[in-house]
Design an enzyme around this catalytic site. Structure first.
Site, mmCIF file in Angstrom:
data_model
loop_
_atom_site.group_PDB
_atom_site.id
_atom_site.type_symbol
_atom_site.label_atom_id
_atom_site.label_comp_id
_atom_site.label_asym_id
_atom_site.label_seq_id
_atom_site.Cartn_x
_atom_site.Cartn_y
_atom_site.Cartn_z
ATOM 1 N N ASP A 1 1.462 -17.307 6.864
ATOM 2 C CA ASP A 1 2.776 -16.927 6.357
ATOM 3 C C ASP A 1 3.269 -18.020 5.399
ATOM 4 O O ASP A 1 3.325 -19.194 5.763
ATOM 5 C CB ASP A 1 3.728 -16.766 7.556
ATOM 6 C CG ASP A 1 5.064 -16.170 7.139
ATOM 7 O OD1 ASP A 1 5.539 -16.461 6.021
ATOM 8 O OD2 ASP A 1 5.638 -15.416 7.942
ATOM 9 N N GLY A 2 3.650 -17.588 4.202
ATOM 10 C CA GLY A 2 4.104 -18.544 3.192
ATOM 11 C C GLY A 2 5.322 -19.334 3.621
ATOM 12 O O GLY A 2 5.493 -20.486 3.207
ATOM 13 N N ASP B 1 4.796 -14.987 -5.546
ATOM 14 C CA ASP B 1 4.227 -13.718 -6.027
ATOM 15 C C ASP B 1 4.194 -12.756 -4.846
ATOM 16 O O ASP B 1 3.149 -12.458 -4.275
ATOM 17 C CB ASP B 1 2.813 -13.992 -6.569
ATOM 18 C CG ASP B 1 2.162 -12.742 -7.108
ATOM 19 O OD1 ASP B 1 2.821 -11.693 -7.185
ATOM 20 O OD2 ASP B 1 0.967 -12.810 -7.447
ATOM 21 N N SER B 2 5.367 -12.296 -4.478
ATOM 22 C CA SER B 2 5.499 -11.536 -3.235
ATOM 23 C C SER B 2 5.518 -10.037 -3.500
ATOM 24 O O SER B 2 5.743 -9.600 -4.627
ATOM 25 C CB SER B 2 6.813 -11.907 -2.552
ATOM 26 O OG SER B 2 7.884 -11.385 -3.286
ATOM 27 N N ASP C 1 7.492 -6.389 -2.332
ATOM 28 C CA ASP C 1 8.923 -6.078 -2.317
ATOM 29 C C ASP C 1 9.606 -6.648 -1.065
ATOM 30 O O ASP C 1 8.937 -6.922 -0.067
ATOM 31 C CB ASP C 1 9.129 -4.548 -2.347
ATOM 32 C CG ASP C 1 8.579 -3.947 -3.628
ATOM 33 O OD1 ASP C 1 8.520 -4.665 -4.631
ATOM 34 O OD2 ASP C 1 8.197 -2.754 -3.616
ATOM 35 N N PRO D 1 6.831 -8.257 5.754
ATOM 36 C CA PRO D 1 6.647 -9.709 5.819
ATOM 37 C C PRO D 1 7.201 -10.445 4.610
ATOM 38 O O PRO D 1 7.410 -11.660 4.652
ATOM 39 C CB PRO D 1 5.116 -9.867 5.886
ATOM 40 C CG PRO D 1 4.538 -8.598 5.359
ATOM 41 C CD PRO D 1 5.540 -7.531 5.664
HETATM 42 N N1 SAM Z 1 2.223 -8.028 -8.066
HETATM 43 C C1 SAM Z 1 2.744 -7.509 -6.876
HETATM 44 C C2 SAM Z 1 4.092 -6.868 -6.940
HETATM 45 O O1 SAM Z 1 5.059 -7.397 -7.481
HETATM 46 O O2 SAM Z 1 4.218 -5.797 -6.381
HETATM 47 C C3 SAM Z 1 2.688 -8.441 -5.733
HETATM 48 C C4 SAM Z 1 1.409 -9.201 -5.632
HETATM 49 S S1 SAM Z 1 0.740 -9.624 -4.158
HETATM 50 C C5 SAM Z 1 -0.354 -8.321 -3.821
HETATM 51 C C6 SAM Z 1 1.952 -9.696 -2.906
HETATM 52 C C7 SAM Z 1 1.345 -10.271 -1.651
HETATM 53 O O3 SAM Z 1 2.319 -10.965 -0.890
HETATM 54 C C8 SAM Z 1 0.722 -9.246 -0.722
HETATM 55 O O4 SAM Z 1 -0.666 -9.363 -0.746
HETATM 56 C C9 SAM Z 1 1.297 -9.585 0.667
HETATM 57 O O5 SAM Z 1 0.352 -9.530 1.698
HETATM 58 C C10 SAM Z 1 1.798 -11.003 0.426
HETATM 59 N N2 SAM Z 1 2.853 -11.449 1.339
HETATM 60 C C11 SAM Z 1 3.908 -10.722 1.780
HETATM 61 N N3 SAM Z 1 4.657 -11.469 2.597
HETATM 62 C C12 SAM Z 1 4.087 -12.699 2.660
HETATM 63 C C13 SAM Z 1 4.405 -13.902 3.344
HETATM 64 N N4 SAM Z 1 5.491 -13.986 4.125
HETATM 65 N N5 SAM Z 1 3.587 -14.972 3.165
HETATM 66 C C14 SAM Z 1 2.509 -14.901 2.358
HETATM 67 N N6 SAM Z 1 2.153 -13.777 1.706
HETATM 68 C C15 SAM Z 1 2.929 -12.696 1.851
#
Ligand code: SAM
Length: 293
Positions: free
Chosen positions: A155-156, A173-174, A176, A180
Site C-alpha cells: 500500500d502506497g 499515479d492512482s 479513481d 484502495p
Molecule cells: N492511468 C490510470 C488512471 O488514471 O486511471 C491509473 C494507473 S494505475 C493502473 C493505478 C494503480 O493504482 C492501480 O494499478 C491500483 O492497483 C493502484 N493503487 C490503488 N490504490 C493504491 C494504493 N493505496 N497503493 C498503491 N497502489 C494503489
C-alpha cells in the site's frame, strides 16, 4: 465471460451477442461504452477485478473493477503528462517514487531522465504489474524493466509514511478515488508525501476530470495548498477517460513549473509532450480557473 447482464454498467453481453464494457460511473446521464472483441485476461486479485480486454476502437485495454485504466492507443498521453511535467520542473531529479502506476508506463517515462538514479514503484496489486507487462508492452515497455526501477508490492500510504526527506519527485499515479485508492486523495496522505520529499521536492497526482469530477479536482487543489507554496493544475486530453479532459495537480516546495521552462525536457520517443504542450497545458479554461479559486 461470467457476467451475462444485457445492459447496464460493467461488462455485459448485448442482445446481438456482442460484448461491451460500460463505464460503471454515470454522470449527467452520460455513460461511455467500449465494444470488446475479446478478453485476454480476467481474474479477481486480492484487491480488485483485473482484466485486459481487446477493445474494438482502442486496442488492448487494462480494466480494474470494470473501470478503464489505460489503453494501448492513448495510454501514452496520460503517462507522459504525469511524468515529464514534474521531472522537467525539478532541475535535477534523482530519487523518484511512483505510487500506483502498476501499468509501468510512468516508470518507463521517468527513466528517460539521465539524472534519475532510482524509481521506487509502489503498487498495491502485483497482478496489475504482471498483466500489464504481459499484455500491454505498448504501455509497460518490452523486455526487462530498467534496473533503476524497483518494484514494491504494498500500500502506497504505508510505504510513504515510513520515508522522510528521501525523494525529489513523488508521482501519485492512482486509480479513481474509490476502493484502495480513496486514501490517496486525502490530506493525511499528502502530509506524508510532503514529509517524504526533500526540502526542494515536488509531487504530482492525477486529479480527475474537471467536467465530471470538479469536486475532486477542487478538493485536491485546496488540500495541497495547505501544505505546499506552489500548486499548479494542468490538463491533457485523454479520450478514454470520462469527459476526455483530464487534470493533474503538481505541488512543490520550491520549483514552479511556470518558471522552470522546458530546457531539460526529454523528448526521445515522446508522442505527446514537447515544449509547446508543456507550456500550453498550464493555460486553463475559465471554468477550471474558477473551480480552483
Ligand atoms: N492511468 C490510470 C488512471 O488514471 O486511471 C491509473 C494507473 S494505475 C493502473 C493505478 C494503480 O493504482 C492501480 O494499478 C491500483 O492497483 C493502484 N493503487 C490503488 N490504490 C493504491 C494504493 N493505496 N497503493 C498503491 N497502489 C494503489
Amino acid at each position: 465471460m461470467d457476467d451475462k447482464k444485457m445492459t447496464g454498467s460493467g461488462f455485459f453481453v448485448a442482445e446481438d451477442g456482442t460484448q461491451w464494457l460500460s463505464d460503471p460511473e454515470e454522470r449527467f446521464g452520460f455513460r461511455a461504452n467500449w465494444k470488446i472483441n475479446r478478453f485476454l485476461h480476467r481474474e479477481r486479485s486480492d484487491f480488485q477485478d483485473v482484466a485486459v480486454v481487446e477493445t474494438e476502437g482502442f486496442g488492448k485495454t487494462l480494466v480494474l473493477d470494470e473501470i478503464v485504466q489505460t489503453t494501448e492507443t492513448d495510454g501514452f498521453i496520460y503517462n507522459e503528462m504525469i511524468t515529464h511535467i514534474p521531472l522537467v520542473t525539478h532541475p535535477s531529479p534523482r530519487e523518484v517514487c511512483i505510487i500506483g502506476g502498476g501499468d509501468c508506463g510512468a516508470a518507463r517515462e521517468a527513466v528517460k531522465y539521465p539524472s534519475v538514479k532510482r524509481v521506487d514503484l509502489v503498487e498495491i496489486d502485483r497482478k496489475v504489474v504482471e498483466v500489464s507487462r504481459k499484455y500491454l508492452p505498448e504501455v509497460a515497455g518490452v523486455g526487462e524493466l530498467d534496473p533503476r526501477i524497483h518494484l514494491h508490492y504494498e500500500d502506497g500510504t504505508a510505504f510513504i509514511r515510513e520515508r522522510e526527506s528521501l525523494y525529489d519527485v513523488v508521482v501519485v499515479d492512482s486509480s479513481d478515488p474509490v476502493g484502495p485508492a480513496a486514501v490517496l486523495f486525502e490530506l493525511p496522505f499528502y502530509r506524508d508525501v510532503h514529509r517524504a520529499l526533500k526540502t526542494d521536492g515536488l509531487m504530482v497526482c492525477q486529479s480527475e476530470s474537471p467536467i465530471f469530477h470538479p469536486e475532486v479536482l477542487s478538493r485536491v487543489h485546496q488540500t495541497l495548498r495547505q501544505l505546499f507554496p506552489v500548486v499548479r493544475t494542468y490538463l491533457a486530453t485523454v479520450p478514454t477517460y470520462p469527459g476526455g479532459v483530464w487534470s493533474f495537480t503538481l505541488a512543490s516546495k520550491t520549483y514552479d513549473p511556470l518558471r522552470e521552462g522546458s530546457g531539460r525536457l526529454q523528448t526521445t520517443g515522446n508522442r505527446y509532450v514537447d515544449a509547446d504542450v508543456l507550456e500550453g497545458s498550464f493555460r486553463l479554461p475559465v471554468y477550471v480557473k474558477k473551480l480552483l479559486g
